[in-house]
Write a protein that holds these residues in place. Structure first.
Motif, PDB file in Angstrom:
ATOM      1  N   ALA A 115       0.810  -1.226   0.000  1.00 41.23           N
ATOM      2  CA  ALA A 115       0.000   0.000   0.000  1.00 41.23           C
ATOM      3  C   ALA A 115       0.839   1.269   0.000  1.00 41.23           C
ATOM      4  O   ALA A 115       0.474   2.262  -0.636  1.00 41.23           O
ATOM      5  N   VAL A 116       1.966   1.283   0.715  1.00 43.50           N
ATOM      6  CA  VAL A 116       2.772   2.510   0.782  1.00 43.50           C
ATOM      7  C   VAL A 116       3.280   2.910  -0.608  1.00 43.50           C
ATOM      8  O   VAL A 116       3.056   4.042  -1.044  1.00 43.50           O
ATOM      9  N   PRO A 117       3.951   2.018  -1.365  1.00 45.59           N
ATOM     10  CA  PRO A 117       4.349   2.421  -2.719  1.00 45.59           C
ATOM     11  C   PRO A 117       3.177   2.530  -3.690  1.00 45.59           C
ATOM     12  O   PRO A 117       3.172   3.408  -4.565  1.00 45.59           O
ATOM     13  N   SER A 118       2.181   1.652  -3.555  1.00 45.94           N
ATOM     14  CA  SER A 118       1.057   1.665  -4.490  1.00 45.94           C
ATOM     15  C   SER A 118       0.329   3.002  -4.477  1.00 45.94           C
ATOM     16  O   SER A 118      -0.088   3.506  -5.527  1.00 45.94           O
ATOM     17  N   THR A 119       0.168   3.600  -3.308  1.00 45.86           N
ATOM     18  CA  THR A 119      -0.574   4.861  -3.216  1.00 45.86           C
ATOM     19  C   THR A 119       0.221   6.044  -3.743  1.00 45.86           C
ATOM     20  O   THR A 119      -0.336   7.124  -3.922  1.00 45.86           O
ATOM     21  N   GLN A 120       1.498   5.857  -3.976  1.00 43.60           N
ATOM     22  CA  GLN A 120       2.295   6.895  -4.633  1.00 43.60           C
ATOM     23  C   GLN A 120       2.274   6.715  -6.153  1.00 43.60           C
ATOM     24  O   GLN A 120       2.286   7.694  -6.899  1.00 43.60           O
ATOM     25  N   ILE A 121       2.226   5.465  -6.585  1.00 41.33           N
ATOM     26  CA  ILE A 121       2.277   5.162  -8.023  1.00 41.33           C
ATOM     27  C   ILE A 121       0.910   5.327  -8.681  1.00 41.33           C
ATOM     28  O   ILE A 121       0.805   5.857  -9.801  1.00 41.33           O
TER      29      ILE A 121
END
Length: 518
Positions: A52-58
């Motif tokens: 979730a941490v990288p996904s919500t930036q991408i």
């Protein structure tokens, strides 16, 4: 690996060689320390912190939420809910493009929501969605089979990333799609490098559809599986944010660093519960009396006050105790060894049994320490417990998602609304082989299904609360899970950061407003 010359690889970190690494350049780069190893980066088909941490930036999502739980525009500049609650119309911004230059359209939104519905562990999240109409490129009309009080919250970044149909709609299985490790989104940051088990490097999206954002040039997520090494990195300024920190020693230690702020803000919508899960299909654990015996043998007070040094609060049921839906009249299973031994005898195990327990690698105090405590504690009721370690998170997730376990420690989130984060663990229909954080306990009670299905559509808050009380009473008797504590998540961050991630989703939210003060 071009950026890793100024990073510390996982092997070097584990070896304790932090002091040999030069300080990171300030300004446009943010370094996030994480102990979680992601399986991939596509939050449409994978739950959990690591993704979730990288996904919500991408990836961008239809809506985002402010600190007051109010929905705000994101890919949808506006939205309307019909009077009967059976349709939601999303009016999309017209200038959003994916990182490869292709425009974001209503077809992508429709494809993403339906893909998430079919593949995400949270089956109940979009269950009422029947169809999504796309009358034009910037209008998506979500048609529901029944009212869905949690829908707008489910359109948040951590739960509803909009993925490109022209990439993921090529006929390949989306759960194993190669683009999951090299995703193209429309969020504020673009994937630059993903070195499994070491680092995720994200660079600024120069064509982000919100003017003036993101503020940072780069986000680096350093995967540090040794928490003590991550503490040193935070103390030395080699990492800037340490989210989802739950260990009492870690929290108290970093509180002594003058250049850091420690906060428990940023987890309001998470509702994290630390628990002991039972595989109810196991021959030994299928008898509810054995599960109840283990519950009566476990000393929740000792775990929270001694093992967790008082930073954890006790948790007695499937809904986080801070929720208005929590029922404090449920059976708490306060420790009672006499009752536990009597239940073991009634179940035919007066001579004891052997069991194994798994745990999530990384957060030792919340997971491994409790598992090791149970090894000694359950001997008092004749259970010989073997603690089975996993070398990394994907290994543990494969075992538990594959139902290859007897007991396991776990951390599971409520995700703001019970429909999103609670129902998935108990619905018969969500027993899904290979899907972590679904109904991995293989628990099935038709009465529970009926209650949860009714609560999912109930518009009256008092009636909804009554339904969830009945649900909690049944779970307390059936004991598919023994609830231990609310995970005491904290975030440590550099004092110079402006707009730190303290909203309801914390770092599982776009960090496009975060910037350095100097």
């Amino acid at each position: 690996m071009k950026h890793l010359t100024r990073l510390l690889g996982a092997a070097a970190i584990a070896a304790g060689s932090l002091g040999s690494v030069p300080a990171f350049a300030e300004g446009g780069t943010l370094v996030i320390g994480s102990t979680q190893v992601p399986r991939h980066l596509n939050g449409a088909v994978q739950s959990g912190i690591a993704t979730a941490v990288p996904s919500t930036q991408i990836f961008a999502s239809p809506l985002r939420y402010d600190e007051n739980w109010e929905p705000q525009p994101y890919l949808a500049e506006s939205w309307e809910v019909s009077d009967d609650g059976l349709s939601v119309t999303l009016n999309l911004v017209q200038n959003a493009t994916f990182h490869d230059g292709e425009p974001v359209t209503s077809e992508d939104v429709a494809f993403s929501i339906m893909t998430t519905k079919e593949n995400h562990p949270f089956q109940s999240m979009f269950a009422p969605v029947e169809t999504i109409e796309t009358p034009d490129a910037h209008t998506a009309v979500i048609k529901l089979s029944q009212p869905h009080p949690a829908l707008l919250l489910a359109l948040s970044p951590a739960l509803a990333p909009v993925i490109p149909k022209h990439i993921f709609g090529d006929g390949q299985d989306v759960k194993s799609h190669p683009a999951n490790a090299a995703p193209v989104g429309s969020g504020p940051f673009m994937l630059d490098e993903f070195t499994a088990g070491e680092a995720i490097i994200l660079k600024k999206n120069p064509n982000f559809f919100i003017d003036g954002r993101p503020k940072l040039d780069e986000i680096i997520i350093r995967i540090v599986q040794d928490p003590s090494a991550l503490l040193i990195a935070m103390e030395n300024g080699e990492a800037d944010i340490y989210p989802f920190m739950a260990g009492s020693q870690e929290i108290k230690r970093l509180e002594k660093s003058d250049h850091l702020t420690i906060t428990d803000e940023g987890y309001a919508a998470v509702g994290p519960i630390n628990w002991l899960a039972f595989n109810t299909k196991s021959e030994k654990l299928s008898d509810v009396r054995v599960r109840q015996a283990i519950a009566y043998a476990t000393d929740r007070d000792f775990i929270t006050n001694a093992l967790h040094r008082g930073v954890s609060t006790q948790q007695r049921g499937p809904i986080i105790e801070s929720s208005p839906f929590f029922d404090d009249t449920i059976e708490a299973y306060d420790v009672d060894l006499d009752k536990a031994n009597a239940l073991m005898a009634e179940a035919g195990f007066a001579d004891g049994m052997e069991l194994t327990i798994d745990f999530i690698p990384g957060p030792r105090e919340q997971q491994q320490s409790v598992a090791e405590y149970l090894k000694s504690q359950l001997k008092k009721i004749g259970i010989d417990l073997t603690v089975r370690a996993a070398p990394d998170f994907p290994t543990w997730a494969g075992r538990v998602g594959g139902h290859d376990f007897e007991l396991t420690m776990d951390v599971v989130f409520n995700w703001g609304d019970p429909v999103i984060g609670v129902h998935r663990t108990y619905l018969c229909s969500n027993i899904r082989q290979g899907v972590i954080w679904s109904n991995t306990q293989s628990y099935c009670n038709e009465e529970v299904d009926e209650i949860l299905n009714a609560a999912a559509i109930e518009q009256d808050a008092d009636k909804r609360k009554e339904l969830y009380s009945r649900f909690q009473q049944i779970i307390a008797q059936d004991v598919p899970i023994y609830f231990v504590n609310a995970t005491p998540y904290h975030t440590a961050y550099d004092n110079r950061l402006m707009n730190p991630p303290k909203g309801i989703w914390g770092t599982m939210h776009p960090m496009d407003r975060l910037e350095w003060s100097e």
